[in-house]
Design a protein around this motif. Sequence first.
Motif, PDB file in Angstrom:
ATOM      1  N   ASN A  79       0.754  -1.179   0.009  1.00 27.95           N
ATOM      2  CA  ASN A  79       0.031  -0.051  -0.079  1.00 27.95           C
ATOM      3  C   ASN A  79       0.845   1.368  -0.057  1.00 27.95           C
ATOM      4  O   ASN A  79       0.839   1.912   1.025  1.00 27.95           O
ATOM      5  CB  ASN A  79      -0.963   0.074   1.238  1.00 27.95           C
ATOM      6  N   LYS A  92       2.686   4.779  -0.926  1.00 28.30           N
ATOM      7  CA  LYS A  92       2.669   6.251  -1.058  1.00 28.30           C
ATOM      8  C   LYS A  92       3.574   6.501  -2.249  1.00 28.30           C
ATOM      9  O   LYS A  92       4.732   6.638  -2.151  1.00 28.30           O
ATOM     10  CB  LYS A  92       2.926   7.052   0.035  1.00 28.30           C
ATOM     11  N   GLY A  93       3.048   6.449  -3.511  1.00 33.68           N
ATOM     12  CA  GLY A  93       3.944   6.677  -4.673  1.00 33.68           C
ATOM     13  C   GLY A  93       3.363   5.909  -5.712  1.00 33.68           C
ATOM     14  O   GLY A  93       2.330   5.339  -5.925  1.00 33.68           O
ATOM     15  N   HIS A 107       2.267   2.726  -7.779  1.00 35.33           N
ATOM     16  CA  HIS A 107       1.638   1.275  -7.661  1.00 35.33           C
ATOM     17  C   HIS A 107       1.244   0.875  -8.787  1.00 35.33           C
ATOM     18  O   HIS A 107       0.687   1.522  -9.557  1.00 35.33           O
ATOM     19  CB  HIS A 107       0.367   1.638  -6.664  1.00 35.33           C
ATOM     20  N   ASP A 133       0.587   6.777  -9.722  1.00 31.76           N
ATOM     21  CA  ASP A 133       1.101   7.240  -8.407  1.00 31.76           C
ATOM     22  C   ASP A 133       0.054   7.682  -7.466  1.00 31.76           C
ATOM     23  O   ASP A 133      -0.845   8.376  -7.891  1.00 31.76           O
ATOM     24  CB  ASP A 133       2.088   8.611  -8.754  1.00 31.76           C
ATOM     25  N   THR A 134       0.082   6.834  -6.260  1.00 34.12           N
ATOM     26  CA  THR A 134      -1.033   7.193  -5.372  1.00 34.12           C
ATOM     27  C   THR A 134      -1.124   8.305  -4.785  1.00 34.12           C
ATOM     28  O   THR A 134      -2.254   8.919  -4.296  1.00 34.12           O
ATOM     29  CB  THR A 134      -1.159   5.926  -4.396  1.00 34.12           C
ATOM     30  N   ALA A 135      -0.006   9.053  -4.801  1.00 30.27           N
ATOM     31  CA  ALA A 135       0.137  10.406  -4.105  1.00 30.27           C
ATOM     32  C   ALA A 135      -0.314  11.403  -4.937  1.00 30.27           C
ATOM     33  O   ALA A 135      -1.111  12.553  -4.711  1.00 30.27           O
ATOM     34  CB  ALA A 135       1.422  10.771  -3.553  1.00 30.27           C
ATOM     35  N   THR A 136      -0.096  11.517  -6.341  1.00 30.38           N
ATOM     36  CA  THR A 136      -0.504  12.759  -7.100  1.00 30.38           C
ATOM     37  C   THR A 136      -1.662  12.182  -8.287  1.00 30.38           C
ATOM     38  O   THR A 136      -1.902  13.123  -8.792  1.00 30.38           O
ATOM     39  CB  THR A 136       0.777  12.971  -7.950  1.00 30.38           C
TER      40      THR A 136
END
Length: 109
Positions: free
Chosen positions: A47, A49-50, A52, A71-74
């Motif tokens: 999981n 942050k970044g 995936h 990218d899960t952050a952006t």
Amino acid sequence: MLILTCPCCHVTAEETEFHAGGEAHLKRIGPDGAEGEFESYLFMRQNPKGVHLERWRHVYGCGKWFHLARDTATLEVFGAYSAQTTSPPDHIRSAIQEKHPEWQWQGAS
């Protein structure tokens, strides 16, 4: 809102036309596998942050499963590719490493 393009039918649409199906490239464990391996397969997921790699299905289109690198952050989407492949294609790896030089493909977990 994500805008995704299905690599199977090439339709571009909002994410509401698709359905996320979890982590991509999981090593499947059959009934003869060790109990610990099976438990890990069922419950242990990355999981990050970044970057995936995920499975998605084009529910309201062709109905096929595919893999998506994002990218899960952006929420930046690096590309989509066939679910039958065992690793991300070179052009997607290059796109990811251009933005995230530290990222390395780890292979199936």
